[in-house]
Each structure stands twice: as structure tokens, then as C-alpha cells.
Design an enzyme around this catalytic site. Structure first.
Site, PDB file in Angstrom:
ATOM      1  N   ASP A  38      -1.919  -4.572  11.302  1.00  0.00           N
ATOM      2  CA  ASP A  38      -3.312  -4.944  11.061  1.00  0.00           C
ATOM      3  C   ASP A  38      -4.176  -3.998  11.893  1.00  0.00           C
ATOM      4  OD1 ASP A  38      -5.101  -6.502   9.602  1.00  0.00           O
ATOM      5  OD2 ASP A  38      -5.447  -7.877  11.261  1.00  0.00           O
ATOM      6  N   THR A  39      -5.285  -3.563  11.301  1.00  0.00           N
ATOM      7  CA  THR A  39      -6.130  -2.561  11.953  1.00  0.00           C
ATOM      8  C   THR A  39      -7.565  -3.035  12.013  1.00  0.00           C
ATOM      9  OG1 THR A  39      -4.752  -0.714  11.208  1.00  0.00           O
ATOM     10  CG2 THR A  39      -7.037  -0.194  11.715  1.00  0.00           C
ATOM     11  N   GLY A  59     -12.580   3.712   4.121  1.00  0.00           N
ATOM     12  CA  GLY A  59     -13.133   2.749   5.091  1.00  0.00           C
ATOM     13  C   GLY A  59     -14.270   3.351   5.915  1.00  0.00           C
ATOM     14  N   HIS A  94       0.346   4.383   0.051  1.00  0.00           N
ATOM     15  CA  HIS A  94      -0.002   5.435   1.004  1.00  0.00           C
ATOM     16  C   HIS A  94       0.615   5.146   2.374  1.00  0.00           C
ATOM     17  CE1 HIS A  94      -2.528   8.636   2.635  1.00  0.00           C
ATOM     18  NE2 HIS A  94      -2.684   7.844   3.681  1.00  0.00           N
ATOM     19  N   LYS A  95       0.463   3.886   2.818  1.00  0.00           N
ATOM     20  CA  LYS A  95       1.032   3.506   4.119  1.00  0.00           C
ATOM     21  C   LYS A  95       2.554   3.581   4.079  1.00  0.00           C
ATOM     22  CE  LYS A  95      -2.367   0.079   5.724  1.00  0.00           C
ATOM     23  NZ  LYS A  95      -2.481  -1.325   6.124  1.00  0.00           N
ATOM     24  N   ASN A 112       0.855  -1.184   0.000  1.00  0.00           N
ATOM     25  CA  ASN A 112       0.000   0.000   0.000  1.00  0.00           C
ATOM     26  C   ASN A 112       0.901   1.247   0.000  1.00  0.00           C
ATOM     27  OD1 ASN A 112      -1.408   2.251   1.100  1.00  0.00           O
ATOM     28  ND2 ASN A 112      -3.019   0.883   1.821  1.00  0.00           N
TER      29      ASN A 112
HETATM   30  P1  IMP Z   1      -5.847  -2.711   7.359  1.00  0.00           P
HETATM   31  O1  IMP Z   1      -5.387  -3.730   8.337  1.00  0.00           O
HETATM   32  O2  IMP Z   1      -5.055  -1.423   7.456  1.00  0.00           O
HETATM   33  O3  IMP Z   1      -5.921  -3.242   5.962  1.00  0.00           O
HETATM   34  O4  IMP Z   1      -7.329  -2.283   7.763  1.00  0.00           O
HETATM   35  C1  IMP Z   1      -8.405  -3.214   7.776  1.00  0.00           C
HETATM   36  C2  IMP Z   1      -9.715  -2.486   7.555  1.00  0.00           C
HETATM   37  O5  IMP Z   1      -9.980  -1.604   8.661  1.00  0.00           O
HETATM   38  C3  IMP Z   1      -9.762  -1.594   6.329  1.00  0.00           C
HETATM   39  O6  IMP Z   1     -10.142  -2.322   5.186  1.00  0.00           O
HETATM   40  C4  IMP Z   1     -10.826  -0.574   6.715  1.00  0.00           C
HETATM   41  O7  IMP Z   1     -12.115  -1.093   6.527  1.00  0.00           O
HETATM   42  C5  IMP Z   1     -10.590  -0.416   8.199  1.00  0.00           C
HETATM   43  N1  IMP Z   1      -9.679   0.719   8.464  1.00  0.00           N
HETATM   44  C6  IMP Z   1      -8.346   0.633   8.754  1.00  0.00           C
HETATM   45  N2  IMP Z   1      -7.830   1.854   8.970  1.00  0.00           N
HETATM   46  C7  IMP Z   1      -8.853   2.728   8.795  1.00  0.00           C
HETATM   47  C8  IMP Z   1      -8.934   4.147   8.880  1.00  0.00           C
HETATM   48  O8  IMP Z   1      -7.956   4.870   9.141  1.00  0.00           O
HETATM   49  N3  IMP Z   1     -10.146   4.678   8.634  1.00  0.00           N
HETATM   50  C9  IMP Z   1     -11.249   3.934   8.326  1.00  0.00           C
HETATM   51  N4  IMP Z   1     -11.231   2.622   8.225  1.00  0.00           N
HETATM   52  C10 IMP Z   1     -10.029   2.004   8.469  1.00  0.00           C
END
Ligand code: IMP
Length: 195
Positions: free
Chosen positions: A72-73, A153, A15-16, A13
Site C-alpha cells: 500500500d502506498t 497519480g 505493471h506492478k 496490476n
Molecule cells: P497504491 O497503494 O499503489 O494503489 O497507491 C495508492 C495511490 O497512491 C495511487 O492511487 C496514487 O494516487 C498514489 N501513488 C502510488 N504510487 C504512486 C507513484 O509512484 N506516483 C504517483 N502517485 C502514486
């Protein structure tokens, strides 16, 4: 001339990557997965954010031999027992459709008065023989309707505590100054300074 140590951030990604490179500055040469010729679909099959971050970082470390970190988020909503959590990207199904995810979240919270929630980013770091986990949290609440055009998101339905705007109503730099990812990266940098 000193050669910077290299570390892989297990993502493609852009951006990240840009955000992390700006924050890490000249301490490490941060490589992406494509920089190390990794085009694999790395499994994210754990049931926790910590588990998924570790799975990704261990995969890269064991297969490619690089020091590595992975994130992971998830959005954790108290009245939903922490859901969507680790399933945030695919809450409404495997399509990773942000609009559908938000609609399902608002539907599941119809009439719910406790709207407290948090975004949480976990970073797993594998450096030499050490494994370290850090996280970053931003507390807030889920609005009753989406508002704002920025971000991605769940941003239009998440309002950080103490403010009047959703993440999607903030500029990128306003959001990035307080975000879960920023806080997790700060924790990572503090950890790196002690290792
Ligand atoms: P990832 O682990 O960064 O891919 O995040 C997993 C999911 O969490 C993403 O597909 C979004 O649905 C949600 N998400 C993660 N970060 C954000 C954010 O900063 N704003 C809104 N949704 C987020």
C-alpha cells in the site's frame, strides 16, 4: 529439477507484477490474484498503510493458504499533517481521479511554503507463520504546478529531493531506480534473504 517456491503478490496490476517479477528474479514464482482465482474485492479499510497492507496479505493467506505479500502506498505531505497518506487514491472522492486529487492537493497548499513530502510504500509479507512489515521512502517536495507527462497519480507534482525534475518528467527507468516501491521491494528482498 528444483521447483521454485510460490508466493502471491496481492495485486492484479500488471505493471506492478512485471516490476516485482523482474526484481525477484528466479528466487520465487510470483503469482497474481487472478493466478490463484481470487477475484474478490479485498477490503482496504484500515487507517494506515501498514494496516491496509496487512489486511490484504492476511485475507489471501487465510482464505487461499498461500504465502503472500501485499503493498500500500501513500503520499505524505508534512504541512498537511501527513495527508493524503492512506487516502491518496481517493483524496478528492471515491472516483480515484488523479487529476482531481492533484488539483485538490495544490489548492490545499496554496501559499504554503513548507512543501516537503514523501512517497511511502509499505509491504506486508506473510511467510509460513511469520508476519513482516517493510517500507520504502522517497523524500521530496510538492511543486506549485504540475509538470511532465509520464507516470501516474501525483507524479506531475512530486519532485524528489536533490533533483530538478518531477517524477512525471523522468523516464520510467529513472523513476523506478529511486522510487518508494523500488526501495520497499529491496527491503523485502533483504528480508526474504534472512528468513
Ligand atoms: P497504491 O497503494 O499503489 O494503489 O497507491 C495508492 C495511490 O497512491 C495511487 O492511487 C496514487 O494516487 C498514489 N501513488 C502510488 N504510487 C504512486 C507513484 O509512484 N506516483 C504517483 N502517485 C502514486
Amino acid at each position: 529439477m528444483n521447483k521454485l517456491p510460490s508466493i502471491v503478490f496481492a495485486t492484479n496490476n500488471e505493471h506492478k507484477l512485471h516490476e516485482i517479477r523482474m526484481m525477484i528474479g528466479d528466487r520465487y514464482n510470483v503469482l497474481s490474484l487472478s493466478d490463484i482465482n481470487c477475484h474478490d474485492d479485498i477490503p482496504e479499510t484500515a487507517s494506515t498503510l501498514e494496516g491496509n497492507a496487512l489486511l490484504k496479505a492476511r485475507y489471501v493467506k487465510h482464505k487461499y493458504g498461500f504465502d503472500c505479500f501485499a503493498d500500500d502506498t501513500g503520499l505524505e505531505v508534512d504541512s498537511l499533517g501527513g495527508a493524503p497518506g492512506v487516502y491518496s487514491a481517493r483524496y478528492a472522492g471515491p472516483g480515484h481521479d488523479s487529476e482531481a486529487n492533484m488539483r485538490l492537493l495544490l489548492d490545499n497548499m496554496k501559499g504554503v511554503t513548507d512543501r516537503s513530502a514523501r512517497f511511502r510504500t509499505v509491504i506486508a509479507l506473510l511467510l509460513g507463520d511469520k508476519e513482516v512489515i517493510v517500507d520504502g521512502v522517497v523524500n521530496g517536495e510538492i511543486t506549485t504546478d504540475p509538470s511532465g507527462q509520464n507516470g501516474f497519480g501525483y507524479d506531475p507534482v512530486f519532485r524528489p529531493a536533490g533533483g530538478s525534475e518531477t517524477f512525471a518528467e523522468m523516464t520510467d527507468s529513472e523513476k523506478n531506480a529511486i522510487s518508494h516501491r523500488r526501495r520497499a521491494v529491496e527491503a523485502l528482498l533483504n528480508k526474504l534473504a534472512t528468513l
